[in-house]
Design a protein around this motif. Structure first.
Motif, short mmCIF file in Angstrom:
data_model
loop_
_atom_site.label_atom_id
_atom_site.label_comp_id
_atom_site.label_asym_id
_atom_site.label_seq_id
_atom_site.Cartn_x
_atom_site.Cartn_y
_atom_site.Cartn_z
N HIS A 644 0.82 -1.21 0.00
CA HIS A 644 0.00 0.00 0.00
C HIS A 644 0.87 1.27 0.00
O HIS A 644 0.58 2.25 0.67
CB HIS A 644 -0.94 0.01 1.21
CG HIS A 644 -2.21 0.75 0.89
ND1 HIS A 644 -3.18 0.24 0.07
CD2 HIS A 644 -2.64 1.98 1.27
CE1 HIS A 644 -4.16 1.12 -0.04
NE2 HIS A 644 -3.86 2.19 0.66
N GLY A 645 1.96 1.22 -0.77
CA GLY A 645 2.86 2.37 -0.85
C GLY A 645 2.38 3.42 -1.85
O GLY A 645 1.38 3.24 -2.56
N GLU A 678 -3.97 -4.23 -18.51
CA GLU A 678 -4.34 -4.41 -17.10
C GLU A 678 -3.42 -3.59 -16.20
O GLU A 678 -3.84 -2.98 -15.22
CB GLU A 678 -4.24 -5.90 -16.71
CG GLU A 678 -5.41 -6.74 -17.17
CD GLU A 678 -6.73 -6.18 -16.67
OE1 GLU A 678 -6.88 -5.99 -15.45
OE2 GLU A 678 -7.60 -5.89 -17.51
N ALA A 679 -2.12 -3.59 -16.57
CA ALA A 679 -1.14 -2.83 -15.78
C ALA A 679 -1.48 -1.34 -15.81
O ALA A 679 -1.38 -0.64 -14.80
CB ALA A 679 0.25 -3.08 -16.33
N MET A 680 -1.93 -0.88 -16.98
CA MET A 680 -2.32 0.55 -17.09
C MET A 680 -3.50 0.83 -16.17
O MET A 680 -3.58 1.87 -15.52
CB MET A 680 -2.72 0.88 -18.52
CG MET A 680 -1.56 1.02 -19.45
SD MET A 680 -2.21 1.32 -21.10
CE MET A 680 -0.74 1.21 -22.06
N LYS A 681 -4.44 -0.12 -16.14
CA LYS A 681 -5.62 0.06 -15.28
C LYS A 681 -5.19 0.10 -13.81
O LYS A 681 -5.72 0.88 -13.02
CB LYS A 681 -6.62 -1.07 -15.50
CG LYS A 681 -7.40 -0.93 -16.79
CD LYS A 681 -8.50 -1.95 -16.83
CE LYS A 681 -9.14 -1.99 -18.22
NZ LYS A 681 -9.83 -3.25 -18.48
N THR A 682 -4.21 -0.75 -13.47
CA THR A 682 -3.73 -0.77 -12.08
C THR A 682 -3.14 0.60 -11.74
O THR A 682 -3.40 1.15 -10.67
CB THR A 682 -2.65 -1.86 -11.92
OG1 THR A 682 -3.18 -3.08 -12.41
CG2 THR A 682 -2.22 -2.01 -10.48
N LEU A 683 -2.36 1.15 -12.67
CA LEU A 683 -1.77 2.47 -12.42
C LEU A 683 -2.85 3.53 -12.29
O LEU A 683 -2.76 4.44 -11.45
CB LEU A 683 -0.83 2.86 -13.56
CG LEU A 683 0.65 2.55 -13.40
CD1 LEU A 683 1.44 3.19 -14.52
CD2 LEU A 683 1.19 3.03 -12.05
N ALA A 684 -3.88 3.43 -13.16
CA ALA A 684 -4.98 4.40 -13.10
C ALA A 684 -5.65 4.33 -11.74
O ALA A 684 -6.04 5.35 -11.15
CB ALA A 684 -5.98 4.13 -14.22
N THR A 685 -5.79 3.11 -11.22
CA THR A 685 -6.42 2.96 -9.89
C THR A 685 -5.53 3.60 -8.83
O THR A 685 -6.03 4.28 -7.92
CB THR A 685 -6.61 1.45 -9.56
OG1 THR A 685 -7.25 0.85 -10.67
CG2 THR A 685 -7.42 1.26 -8.30
N LEU A 686 -4.22 3.41 -8.97
CA LEU A 686 -3.30 4.04 -8.00
C LEU A 686 -3.47 5.55 -8.02
O LEU A 686 -3.44 6.22 -7.00
CB LEU A 686 -1.85 3.68 -8.32
CG LEU A 686 -1.38 2.25 -7.99
CD1 LEU A 686 0.06 2.05 -8.44
CD2 LEU A 686 -1.49 1.99 -6.50
N GLU A 688 -6.19 7.19 -8.94
CA GLU A 688 -7.49 7.52 -8.33
C GLU A 688 -7.39 7.51 -6.81
O GLU A 688 -7.98 8.33 -6.12
CB GLU A 688 -8.55 6.50 -8.76
CG GLU A 688 -9.36 6.96 -9.95
CD GLU A 688 -10.25 5.86 -10.48
OE1 GLU A 688 -10.77 5.07 -9.67
OE2 GLU A 688 -10.39 5.77 -11.72
N GLU A 689 -6.63 6.54 -6.30
CA GLU A 689 -6.48 6.42 -4.84
C GLU A 689 -5.46 7.41 -4.28
O GLU A 689 -5.11 7.35 -3.11
CB GLU A 689 -6.02 4.99 -4.48
CG GLU A 689 -7.07 3.94 -4.76
CD GLU A 689 -6.51 2.53 -4.57
OE1 GLU A 689 -5.29 2.38 -4.32
OE2 GLU A 689 -7.30 1.59 -4.69
N LYS A 690 -4.96 8.28 -5.15
CA LYS A 690 -3.96 9.29 -4.77
C LYS A 690 -2.69 8.63 -4.22
O LYS A 690 -2.03 9.14 -3.33
CB LYS A 690 -4.51 10.29 -3.72
CG LYS A 690 -5.83 10.93 -4.10
CD LYS A 690 -5.62 12.34 -4.59
CE LYS A 690 -6.89 13.06 -4.96
NZ LYS A 690 -7.63 12.59 -6.11
N ARG A 691 -2.37 7.47 -4.79
CA ARG A 691 -1.13 6.80 -4.40
C ARG A 691 -0.09 6.92 -5.51
O ARG A 691 1.03 6.43 -5.37
CB ARG A 691 -1.41 5.32 -4.07
CG ARG A 691 -2.25 5.17 -2.81
CD ARG A 691 -2.03 3.83 -2.15
NE ARG A 691 -2.63 2.73 -2.85
CZ ARG A 691 -1.97 1.63 -3.22
NH1 ARG A 691 -0.68 1.53 -2.98
NH2 ARG A 691 -2.59 0.66 -3.84
#
Ligand SMILES: Cc1cc2nc3c(=O)[nH]c(=O)nc-3n(C[C@H](O)[C@H](O)[C@H](O)COP(=O)(O)OP(=O)(O)OC[C@H]3O[C@@H](n4cnc5c(N)ncnc54)[C@H](O)[C@@H]3O)c2cc1C
Length: 698
Positions: A644-645, A678-686, A688-691
């Motif tokens: 969760h970094g 999928e990796a791009m989506k993971t980054l997009a989620t990061l 969104e989560e302000k991570r």
């Protein structure tokens, strides 16, 4: 009349004004537009709309749609909506933005993307207009092309109805409208323009055969290459579509000086401004470094200004005095530079909604306004070129200015004005017979923007002080003649701190002590988001080549203090990927970083040198920050995906941010064993989560 729905989402009124222009022109092209603000959801219903939809959307904040579009965006982003919710809808979208900002035209892009996801189809290609170079460069041709696209849409719909109704034949042929490319519409819209060209018709463009014959006596000698001042066939022989003259709207009166006080605080700003002394200045790079980086310490102890690490703030800067004096001379107003400028709206102006420019304070002197309020280095927009042409007495010069603002001369405008970053002064030098009135400058030159800088200190370790660092921007300008220019703000800051960097022993001596500290004006920024995670146990990765390291110095100082205050606390790992050109010339904060590393505050320090040849075994064979990130793929992926970094990217290079982003996609794809998408989506989620936070400037 063929009806279409016209929605606008506006923040400061530009999208509204453009939509109103479309609405007005629609009539002349045989259409009627139902015009509404996108927030007026009771006045339209996209779910049942059968007419084509045209949307004009501006961008605000950090790439957000305007406030007026919030409800709309929220509604269409409802995840419960089926993928064919808008399958019946045909639309064209014009996004407005400013490429100086990272998320260019994002307001429009968000809506465009979502409409597509819900099955809506383009009947006309999306336009992205850039306020940085002049919205009109895209807006004008986009509007011109709209009429042909609408015509084509209505013809296709009618054909479809006829085919469906009369023939009732099943057709396998695709019924989908092909989006019309604006460039393909060029010829069609020209034909349309001529067809509709009746003497009484008012249009934003007039087709005119230039009255100037280039072969007449004053024409310059034939040159085989075009330049800012010279065109070659076919442009030099073309008849031109010149935009209509922007209506005059200001009445300017210069009044004898009243001897009033003027200060930088008179510069109109919605934010509070603080005048603060510079308590320290240090050169961080050696004299032979490619760029000079300076650190400035501001004493904010006697103000209410507050900040936290990662914040940026604005520096209010003036134009260069010599450029202002040259401009005054050219306007033949040197002897009236102390006069007070009084502005009124022209009683009979044709400009709709004309208002006094908010960035020009009342009752200030002419010199003050040119120095502190107007971006005199701004790249002149086509509307200004158009107006300048009318104040140019020499025939060939006038013709060239007309070419540069005409549709036919768009490529030359891009090459010699926009890309060459010509300023008004450059144009006045290149076109000596151009003698514009002051009014024109006040109407056309944009606000001199304050420049943002990232805080490079922590308020915990440096109470009452604020550090920032900057590179002195230098570039060769060769629009008119080759000169070395400095950035407006950094060039000025360099002169302001010169007395601290190189104190003149005679000055201190003569005054029997220290010379007074120079002062600058700063203001807070409201859009700060680049902050440490609230949970100090979260591990973080910091990526900041060059001056991009600034906020991370603040982060590290802050963390050091927290660790001192809470010796038993749990603190997450801190990784820093830093990059510079040469280890011995521009390794910024080398000692400080070593200190943080030795104390275990900075758990991993990874530095790359882009211009040094690798020496010895211990040197990592990497040039750029992204190479170093790639070398540590496993740890980076683990930190982001399992611990969760957070990852922070900061710096002054657009390419760097993209390269780092691409590397992260590769890493996530490799380490998590998933497809790139999928990796791009993971980054997009990061994100969104302000991570995954980016603070990028160019
Ligand atoms: C949130 C944020 C934080 C920032 N933090 C920092 C920071 O910590 N440190 C830092 O150094 N900067 C930072 N910046 C960038 C900073 O705000 C300025 O943009 C930068 O210092 C240049 O300002 P200037 O007025 O000196 O240059 P300007 O005069 O505005 O010139 C801007 C750019 O245009 C180019 N240019 C202008 N005219 C021409 C021409 N005729 N020909 C060729 N090129 C031309 C210059 O090369 C320059 O890159 C930050 C920006 C943002 C948005």
């Amino acid at each position: 009349m063929r009806r279409f729905l016209l929605l606008y989402a506006t923040q400061k009124g530009q999208a509204k004004a453009i939509a109103e222009e479309i609405c007005e022109k629609a009539f002349a092209h045989g259409f009627s537009a139902d015009l509404h603000c996108i927030s007026e959801s009771d006045k339209y219903d996209l779910k049942t709309e059968t007419a084509p939809l045209v949307v004009v959307v501006s961008t605000t904040g950090t790439g957000d749609p305007p406030d007026t579009a919030r409800k709309f965006v929220k509604a269409i982003q409802d995840k419960a909506l089926p993928g064919d919710f808008f399958a019946h809808l045909h639309y064209g979208l014009l996004g407005l933005g400013d490429s100086e900002y990272t998320y260019f035209c994002n307001g429009g892009k968000i809506i465009d993307k979502r409409l597509q996801e819900l099955g809506a189809q383009h009947f006309y290609d999306t336009g992205h207009a850039d306020d940085c170079v002049g919205l009109e460069l895209v807006v004008e041709p986009w509007i011109d092309g709209l009429w042909a696209a609408l015509t084509k849409h209505f013809m296709a719909s009618r054909g479809k109805e006829e085919r469906n109704g009369a023939l009732k034949m099943a057709s396998n042929a695709s019924q989908r409208m092909d989006p019309v490319k604006p460039e393909l519409l060029h010829i069609e819209s020209q034909v349309e323009l001529l067809r509709l060209d009746d003497p009484g018709r008012k249009d934003s463009e007039v087709r005119e055969q230039s009255t100037v014959n280039r072969n007449q006596s004053s024409a310059p000698p034939a040159e085989s290459e075009s330049s800012l001042t010279h065109s070659i066939p076919p442009l030099s022989q073309a008849s031109l579509n010149i935009p209509a003259l922007p209506p005059e709207y200001l009445q300017v009166h210069l009044q004898e000086a009243l001897g009033q006080e003027e200060s930088q605080a008179s510069v109109t700003s919605v934010d509070p401004t603080f005048q603060v002394p510079i308590s320290k200045a240090v050169q961080l790079t050696t004299d032979d470094a490619v760029r000079t980086t300076l650190l400035v310490e501001l004493d904010i102890s006697k103000t209410d200004f507050s900040y936290q690490p990662g914040d940026a703030f604005n520096v209010i800067c003036p134009n260069s005095d010599s450029e202002v004096q040259n401009l005054l001379q050219r306007l033949q107003l040197t002897d009236r530079r102390e006069h007070c400028v009084l502005l009124k709206i022209k009683a009979d102006t044709q400009k709709k909604g004309a208002a006094l420019p908010q960035h020009i304070p009342e009752g200030c002197s002419l010199q003050f306004i040119l120095t502190w309020c107007l971006e005199i280095r701004a790249v002149p927009k086509k509307a200004l070129l158009r107006a300048l042409a009318d104040y140019t007495s020499d025939g060939p010069e006038k013709r060239r200015l007309q070419e540069l603002c005409s549709r036919q001369g768009a490529a030359d405008y891009n090459r010699f004005v926009r890309d060459a970053r010509a300023s008004l002064s450059d144009l006045l030098l290149a076109f000596p017979s151009c003698q514009p009135p002051l009014r024109l400058l006040l109407e056309h030159l944009p606000k001199l923007q304050p420049r943002p800088y990232s805080c490079a200190s922590s308020n915990l370790t440096h109470p009452g002080k604020l550090h920032f660092i900057f590179n002195i921007v230098e570039f060769l300008s060769n629009t008119t003649m080759e000169v070395l220019r400095k950035g407006v703000c950094t060039g000025w800051l360099a002169t302001v701190v010169a007395s601290i960097l190189h104190p003149d022993p005679r000055v201190s001596h003569a005054e029997g002590g220290k010379a007074p500290a120079p002062e600058i004006s700063i203001s807070p920024r409201t859009t700060n988001f680049f902050h440490l995670p609230s949970d100090p146990s979260a591990p973080i990765i910091m990526v900041g080549p060059g001056t991009g390291i600034a906020p991370f110095i603040g982060f590290l100082q802050h963390r050091e203090k927290l660790q001192e205050q809470h010796p038993d606390g749990h603190f997450g790992a801190m990784w820093l990927f830093f990059g510079c050109r040469h280890k011995d010339r521009d390794y910024l904060f080398r000692e400080e970083l070593r200190h943080f590393h030795q104390r275990g505050i900075l758990t991993h320090l990874k530095v790359s040198f882009s211009r040094d040849a690798p020496v010895g075994e211990e040197e990592a064979p990497v040039k750029y920050v992204q190479d170093n990130i790639w070398l540590h793929s496993k740890q980076v992926a683990k930190l982001l995906l399992h611990e969760h970094g957070c990852i922070y990217v900061c710096g002054d290079a657009k390419n760097m941010a993209k390269d780092v982003n691409d590397t992260l996609v590769e890493i996530i794809s490799k380490e998590a064993g998933i497809e790139k998408l999928e990796a791009m989506k993971t980054l997009a989620t990061l994100k969104e989560e302000k991570r995954y936070l980016q603070d990028i400037w160019s």
